[in-house]
Design a protein around this motif. Structure first.
Motif, PDB file in Angstrom:
ATOM      1  N   SER A  25      35.087  44.013  39.512  1.00 38.87           N
ATOM      2  CA  SER A  25      33.745  44.542  39.795  1.00 38.87           C
ATOM      3  C   SER A  25      33.809  45.600  40.899  1.00 38.87           C
ATOM      4  CB  SER A  25      32.793  43.410  40.191  1.00 38.87           C
ATOM      5  OG  SER A  25      33.283  42.681  41.305  1.00 38.87           O
ATOM      6  N   GLU A  26      34.690  45.385  41.893  1.00 36.57           N
ATOM      7  CA  GLU A  26      34.861  46.376  42.958  1.00 36.57           C
ATOM      8  C   GLU A  26      35.404  47.681  42.379  1.00 36.57           C
ATOM      9  OE1 GLU A  26      37.006  46.766  47.348  1.00 36.57           O
ATOM     10  OE2 GLU A  26      37.833  45.407  45.849  1.00 36.57           O
ATOM     11  N   PHE A  27      36.401  47.579  41.509  1.00 37.69           N
ATOM     12  CA  PHE A  27      37.017  48.767  40.915  1.00 37.69           C
ATOM     13  C   PHE A  27      36.009  49.547  40.077  1.00 37.69           C
ATOM     14  CE2 PHE A  27      39.569  50.787  37.494  1.00 37.69           C
ATOM     15  CZ  PHE A  27      40.302  51.667  38.291  1.00 37.69           C
ATOM     16  N   VAL A  28      35.247  48.833  39.250  1.00 38.74           N
ATOM     17  CA  VAL A  28      34.216  49.481  38.423  1.00 38.74           C
ATOM     18  C   VAL A  28      33.166  50.149  39.314  1.00 38.74           C
ATOM     19  CG1 VAL A  28      32.320  49.047  36.805  1.00 38.74           C
ATOM     20  CG2 VAL A  28      34.555  47.990  36.418  1.00 38.74           C
ATOM     21  N   GLY A  29      32.793  49.456  40.399  1.00 37.48           N
ATOM     22  CA  GLY A  29      31.823  50.017  41.334  1.00 37.48           C
ATOM     23  C   GLY A  29      32.307  51.322  41.947  1.00 37.48           C
ATOM     24  N   TYR A  30      33.599  51.388  42.287  1.00 39.00           N
ATOM     25  CA  TYR A  30      34.145  52.618  42.866  1.00 39.00           C
ATOM     26  C   TYR A  30      34.179  53.750  41.845  1.00 39.00           C
ATOM     27  CZ  TYR A  30      35.444  50.260  47.177  1.00 39.00           C
ATOM     28  OH  TYR A  30      35.405  49.584  48.370  1.00 39.00           O
ATOM     29  N   LEU A  31      34.462  53.435  40.584  1.00 36.52           N
ATOM     30  CA  LEU A  31      34.428  54.466  39.543  1.00 36.52           C
ATOM     31  C   LEU A  31      33.031  55.081  39.456  1.00 36.52           C
ATOM     32  CD1 LEU A  31      36.506  52.884  36.618  1.00 36.52           C
ATOM     33  CD2 LEU A  31      37.209  54.693  38.197  1.00 36.52           C
ATOM     34  N   GLY A  32      32.012  54.220  39.468  1.00 36.30           N
ATOM     35  CA  GLY A  32      30.632  54.704  39.424  1.00 36.30           C
ATOM     36  C   GLY A  32      30.270  55.490  40.672  1.00 36.30           C
ATOM     37  N   SER A  33      30.714  55.008  41.833  1.00 35.72           N
ATOM     38  CA  SER A  33      30.413  55.671  43.101  1.00 35.72           C
ATOM     39  C   SER A  33      31.026  57.064  43.156  1.00 35.72           C
ATOM     40  CB  SER A  33      30.922  54.819  44.265  1.00 35.72           C
ATOM     41  OG  SER A  33      30.683  55.452  45.500  1.00 35.72           O
ATOM     42  N   ILE A  34      32.292  57.179  42.738  1.00 34.86           N
ATOM     43  CA  ILE A  34      32.963  58.487  42.740  1.00 34.86           C
ATOM     44  C   ILE A  34      32.240  59.454  41.803  1.00 34.86           C
ATOM     45  CG2 ILE A  34      35.068  59.697  42.037  1.00 34.86           C
ATOM     46  CD1 ILE A  34      36.619  57.180  43.022  1.00 34.86           C
ATOM     47  N   SER A  35      31.861  58.964  40.633  1.00 33.37           N
ATOM     48  CA  SER A  35      31.161  59.818  39.659  1.00 33.37           C
ATOM     49  C   SER A  35      29.820  60.292  40.204  1.00 33.37           C
ATOM     50  CB  SER A  35      30.947  59.051  38.350  1.00 33.37           C
ATOM     51  OG  SER A  35      32.174  58.633  37.793  1.00 33.37           O
ATOM     52  N   LEU A  36      29.084  59.398  40.858  1.00 36.27           N
ATOM     53  CA  LEU A  36      27.794  59.769  41.465  1.00 36.27           C
ATOM     54  C   LEU A  36      27.984  60.844  42.543  1.00 36.27           C
ATOM     55  CD1 LEU A  36      25.640  56.538  42.050  1.00 36.27           C
ATOM     56  CD2 LEU A  36      24.999  58.557  40.734  1.00 36.27           C
ATOM     57  N   LYS A  37      29.003  60.655  43.369  1.00 41.76           N
ATOM     58  CA  LYS A  37      29.226  61.601  44.462  1.00 41.76           C
ATOM     59  C   LYS A  37      29.706  62.957  43.956  1.00 41.76           C
ATOM     60  CE  LYS A  37      29.974  57.854  47.691  1.00 41.76           C
ATOM     61  NZ  LYS A  37      30.947  56.935  48.302  1.00 41.76           N
ATOM     62  N   VAL A  38      30.447  62.963  42.854  1.00 41.16           N
ATOM     63  CA  VAL A  38      30.852  64.236  42.247  1.00 41.16           C
ATOM     64  C   VAL A  38      29.616  64.992  41.758  1.00 41.16           C
ATOM     65  CG1 VAL A  38      32.037  65.275  40.264  1.00 41.16           C
ATOM     66  CG2 VAL A  38      33.191  63.524  41.625  1.00 41.16           C
ATOM     67  N   GLU A  39      28.662  64.256  41.152  1.00 43.83           N
ATOM     68  CA  GLU A  39      27.411  64.880  40.716  1.00 43.83           C
ATOM     69  C   GLU A  39      26.621  65.406  41.912  1.00 43.83           C
ATOM     70  OE1 GLU A  39      26.335  65.422  37.511  1.00 43.83           O
ATOM     71  OE2 GLU A  39      28.383  64.786  37.049  1.00 43.83           O
ATOM     72  N   ASP A  40      26.615  64.638  43.005  1.00 45.58           N
ATOM     73  CA  ASP A  40      25.931  65.090  44.226  1.00 45.58           C
ATOM     74  C   ASP A  40      26.567  66.367  44.772  1.00 45.58           C
ATOM     75  OD1 ASP A  40      24.172  62.980  44.132  1.00 45.58           O
ATOM     76  OD2 ASP A  40      25.286  61.735  45.560  1.00 45.58           O
ATOM     77  N   LEU A  41      27.899  66.429  44.700  1.00 48.99           N
ATOM     78  CA  LEU A  41      28.609  67.619  45.173  1.00 48.99           C
ATOM     79  C   LEU A  41      28.218  68.851  44.363  1.00 48.99           C
ATOM     80  CD1 LEU A  41      32.309  66.680  46.061  1.00 48.99           C
ATOM     81  CD2 LEU A  41      30.619  67.756  47.530  1.00 48.99           C
ATOM     82  N   LYS A  42      28.065  68.671  43.066  1.00 52.22           N
ATOM     83  CA  LYS A  42      27.657  69.791  42.206  1.00 52.22           C
ATOM     84  C   LYS A  42      26.274  70.298  42.618  1.00 52.22           C
ATOM     85  CE  LYS A  42      30.281  68.285  38.129  1.00 52.22           C
ATOM     86  NZ  LYS A  42      30.188  67.743  36.746  1.00 52.22           N
TER      87      LYS A  42
END
Length: 245
Positions: A138-155
């Motif tokens: 669950s931690e690993f899946v959460g980090y995948l989602g978090s990284i994806s969200l932050k990449v969208e924020d960066l855009k």
């Protein structure tokens, strides 16, 4: 409180505010734990040295203490999910990534409470390994989602920065005052830098979660590499918490 005021604050007053927060103490414990792991795994001290045994005992104790500090922390992810659901004019991708990020992290923190109760001896430890595996996934899946969200924020921040730079160029041509836009550019660039650091932190934490899933099997999951990843994550999160309080 703006950045200039924060910079002028008395160090001890700032430290008091930092240590009054749960995350502040937790991150200092994290630095202590992974600094100990780094010393042990780097063979700075001989394996049979008495201090090595003490560091191993200290690292284990701090790890259990950090689990206790996370008691009830899953509530912040529940609230983050509620806040994300209320946001309007957002894409379906945003809602999906928010569910993956906050949902995965929330499950991780919730399961970690049970793991803590098991390791502290309050409940039977027979299911501890299964719980830790669920926690790691669950931690690993959460980090995948978090990284994806932050990449969208960066855009989004990058688009905002481009618009501001274009406004400044037009103002310069017209010989207009653009100090306000320049200040906004500084703020956006700072946010982008912090977002990139946060992504780096998620990658480091994700690597450690993946190591737990694979039971440490693989050359990349050596104790030294994982201790470096943990220490990097701890330092980044400490820095973020320090400047935010």
């Amino acid at each position: 409180m703006d950045a200039k005021t924060k910079n002028k604050r008395d160090f001890l007053n700032h430290l008091e505010v930092y240590l009054s927060k749960r995350d502040g103490v937790d991150k200092l414990l994290k630095i202590s734990r992974y600094a100990s792991k780094f010393i042990i795994s780097s063979s700075i001290l001989p394996h049979a040295h008495p201090l090595t045994r003490r560091l191993k005992s200290f690292e284990s104790s701090v790890g259990l203490s950090r689990k206790a500090f996370r008691l009830g922390k899953f509530i912040q992810d529940v609230n983050a999910l509620r806040s994300a659901a209320r946001e309007e004019n957002r894409s379906r991708l945003f809602y999906i990534l928010s569910l993956i990020s906050y949902g995965g992290e929330g499950i991780y923190y919730f399961v970690e409470q049970i793991v803590w109760l098991s390791k502290s001896g309050l409940i039977h430890a027979r299911h501890a390994s299964e719980l830790q595996k669920i926690s790691a996934w669950s931690e690993f899946v959460g980090y995948l989602g978090s990284i994806s969200l932050k990449v969208e924020d960066l855009k989004e921040l990058d688009e905002k920065l481009k618009c501001l730079c274009s406004s400044i160029e037009i103002a310069v041509v017209r010989d207009e005052n653009c100090e306000e836009e320049r200040e906004k550019v500084k703020v956006v660039r700072l946010k982008m830098m912090m977002k990139k650091l946060s992504i780096l932190q998620d990658f480091a934490d994700g690597l450690m979660a993946l190591a737990d899933i694979r039971d440490g099997k693989g050359k990349v999951f050596s104790p030294f590499v994982l201790s470096c990843a943990g220490l990097l994550s701890a330092l980044i999160s400490t820095h973020k918490n320090w400047i935010s309080c």
